[in-house]
Design a protein around this motif. Structure first.
Motif, PDB file in Angstrom:
ATOM      1  N   LEU A  10       8.628   0.810  -0.782  1.00 35.46           N
ATOM      2  CA  LEU A  10       8.970   1.686   0.345  1.00 35.46           C
ATOM      3  C   LEU A  10      10.191   2.407   0.556  1.00 35.46           C
ATOM      4  CD1 LEU A  10       8.104  -1.401   2.866  1.00 35.46           C
ATOM      5  CD2 LEU A  10       6.646   0.982   2.348  1.00 35.46           C
ATOM      6  N   GLU A  11      11.097   1.965  -0.593  1.00 38.14           N
ATOM      7  CA  GLU A  11      12.480   2.699  -0.722  1.00 38.14           C
ATOM      8  C   GLU A  11      12.271   4.169  -1.244  1.00 38.14           C
ATOM      9  OE1 GLU A  11      12.193  -0.213  -2.307  1.00 38.14           O
ATOM     10  OE2 GLU A  11      12.362  -1.522  -0.861  1.00 38.14           O
ATOM     11  N   VAL A  12      11.722   4.184  -2.267  1.00 38.39           N
ATOM     12  CA  VAL A  12      11.443   5.281  -3.318  1.00 38.39           C
ATOM     13  C   VAL A  12      10.047   5.675  -3.479  1.00 38.39           C
ATOM     14  CG1 VAL A  12      11.925   6.419  -5.412  1.00 38.39           C
ATOM     15  CG2 VAL A  12      13.649   4.598  -4.617  1.00 38.39           C
ATOM     16  N   PRO A  13       9.644   6.707  -3.055  1.00 38.19           N
ATOM     17  CA  PRO A  13       8.206   7.058  -2.975  1.00 38.19           C
ATOM     18  C   PRO A  13       7.900   7.495  -4.378  1.00 38.19           C
ATOM     19  CG  PRO A  13       9.626   9.006  -2.323  1.00 38.19           C
ATOM     20  CD  PRO A  13      10.425   7.963  -2.504  1.00 38.19           C
ATOM     21  N   HIS A  14       7.893   6.518  -5.565  1.00 40.48           N
ATOM     22  CA  HIS A  14       7.590   6.777  -6.906  1.00 40.48           C
ATOM     23  C   HIS A  14       7.370   5.422  -7.433  1.00 40.48           C
ATOM     24  CE1 HIS A  14       8.678   8.678 -10.933  1.00 40.48           C
ATOM     25  NE2 HIS A  14       8.120   7.576 -10.992  1.00 40.48           N
ATOM     26  N   VAL A  15       6.175   4.982  -7.858  1.00 38.61           N
ATOM     27  CA  VAL A  15       5.616   3.713  -8.175  1.00 38.61           C
ATOM     28  C   VAL A  15       6.690   3.104  -8.904  1.00 38.61           C
ATOM     29  CG1 VAL A  15       3.889   2.431  -9.264  1.00 38.61           C
ATOM     30  CG2 VAL A  15       3.099   4.584  -8.075  1.00 38.61           C
ATOM     31  N   HIS A  16       6.993   1.649  -8.606  1.00 40.01           N
ATOM     32  CA  HIS A  16       7.827   0.851  -9.446  1.00 40.01           C
ATOM     33  C   HIS A  16       7.373  -0.487  -9.552  1.00 40.01           C
ATOM     34  CE1 HIS A  16       9.920   1.582  -5.612  1.00 40.01           C
ATOM     35  NE2 HIS A  16      10.691   0.541  -5.783  1.00 40.01           N
ATOM     36  N   VAL A  17       7.421  -1.031 -10.734  1.00 39.90           N
ATOM     37  CA  VAL A  17       7.487  -2.628 -10.642  1.00 39.90           C
ATOM     38  C   VAL A  17       8.927  -3.307 -10.749  1.00 39.90           C
ATOM     39  CG1 VAL A  17       6.356  -4.293 -12.052  1.00 39.90           C
ATOM     40  CG2 VAL A  17       5.243  -2.107 -11.877  1.00 39.90           C
TER      41      VAL A  17
END
Length: 130
Positions: A87-94
């Motif tokens: 939700l914080e950064v609009p870039h997929v992250h695991v």
């Protein structure tokens, strides 16, 4: 406008890099839940994990597992938790989070290591990837 993660991948913003391959990039979270908290992202900027095509999804998960094994071997933890919230950064992250208690996974408790700890942690994890 490029996401902060794209800017990190492009070298515009410094990071504590852990690993990269042709399609993915891993670096330490600078606002970690615990020491060793690592983010794995695809190099291609995609907002949601469900928007990744199947090959990109599998590539990111394979890469994340490899990095998680190195985190687990280098950090004192009971296991490494995987979470995808984004939700914080609009870039997929695991998120790969070294866990000793459930509180480590809640994003309510944070640690504040200095640059020396970040550098040493990144070096320890990278060494396990060799």
């Amino acid at each position: 406008m490029a996401s902060i993660f794209t800017r990190i991948i492009n070298g515009e913003i410094p990071c504590y890099k852990i690993a990269e391959d042709e399609h993915n990039f891993a670096f330490l979270d600078i606002n970690p839940n615990s020491i060793g908290h690592t983010l794995c992202v695809p190099k291609k900027e995609v907002d949601k994990i469900t928007d990744l095509d199947e090959d990109a999804y599998h590539s990111l998960m394979h890469f994340s597992r490899k990095v998680a094994l190195a985190v687990e071997q280098s950090m004192e933890c009971r296991r490494v938790g995987f979470t995808v919230i984004g939700l914080e950064v609009p870039h997929v992250h695991v998120h790969l989070i070294p866990l000793n208690t459930m509180a480590d996974a809640t994003f309510q408790t944070k640690v504040s290591p200095g640059p020396e700890i970040f550098e040493a942690t990144a070096a320890k994890i990278r060494a396990k990837l060799q």
